[in-house]
Design an enzyme around this catalytic site. Sequence first.
Site, short mmCIF file in Angstrom:
data_model
loop_
_atom_site.label_atom_id
_atom_site.label_comp_id
_atom_site.label_asym_id
_atom_site.label_seq_id
_atom_site.Cartn_x
_atom_site.Cartn_y
_atom_site.Cartn_z
N LYS A 110 0.81 -1.21 0.00
CA LYS A 110 0.00 0.00 0.00
C LYS A 110 0.86 1.27 0.00
CE LYS A 110 -3.97 -2.14 2.31
NZ LYS A 110 -4.86 -2.05 3.49
N TYR A 155 -12.38 -1.77 -4.23
CA TYR A 155 -12.94 -2.01 -2.91
C TYR A 155 -14.47 -1.93 -2.89
CZ TYR A 155 -8.29 -1.93 -0.83
OH TYR A 155 -6.98 -2.23 -0.48
N HIS A 209 -2.09 -5.54 1.45
CA HIS A 209 -3.42 -6.13 1.22
C HIS A 209 -3.20 -7.53 0.65
CE1 HIS A 209 -7.49 -6.71 -0.44
NE2 HIS A 209 -6.85 -7.23 -1.48
N ASN A 220 -2.01 -0.15 6.94
CA ASN A 220 -1.44 -1.39 7.46
C ASN A 220 -0.49 -2.08 6.49
OD1 ASN A 220 -3.27 -2.42 5.64
ND2 ASN A 220 -4.61 -3.33 7.18
N GLU A 259 -9.55 -9.87 -8.01
CA GLU A 259 -8.50 -8.88 -7.75
C GLU A 259 -7.35 -8.98 -8.75
OE1 GLU A 259 -9.43 -8.41 -2.99
OE2 GLU A 259 -7.56 -9.39 -3.60
#
Length: 139
Positions: free
Chosen positions: A10, A50, A116, A113, A127
């Site tokens: 990310k 998302y 993913h 975080n 995805e």
Amino acid sequence: MNQSTLGIVKPDAVKTGSLGAILKRLEAGGLTVAGLKMVHLTRELAQGFYAVHRDRPFFDSLTDFMSEGPCVVMVLKGENAIDRWRALMGATDPGQAGEGTIRKDFGQNIERNAVHGSDSPESANFEIAYFFNALELSG
């Protein structure tokens, strides 16, 4: 079972220069990279990716975050790749993640975080196809 899964480093982890360390961990964890590219998502592309979370309260902040800078998307392959990558990542909240996991070591909070990963074969199929075509993948 040999599987493919999508992984994303990310924008927070790309910005802090953690990409190399994360790649090293996934390779040490028995996964191989079958496709990799850096992308800078627009807010609309992040919203499409998302979409499953569209009705969740964190949707807007998540898609804003995912479009604030470049990220690295990759297709990972290996034995039980989905579960293996998720174990290497650790819990979504870095504060709850186990010692030595990517999110514990590189994540800042539940949203920022670091990484993913797909959570099922079905989400992996969606995805991977969202970011890659067959010519961009090896093996």
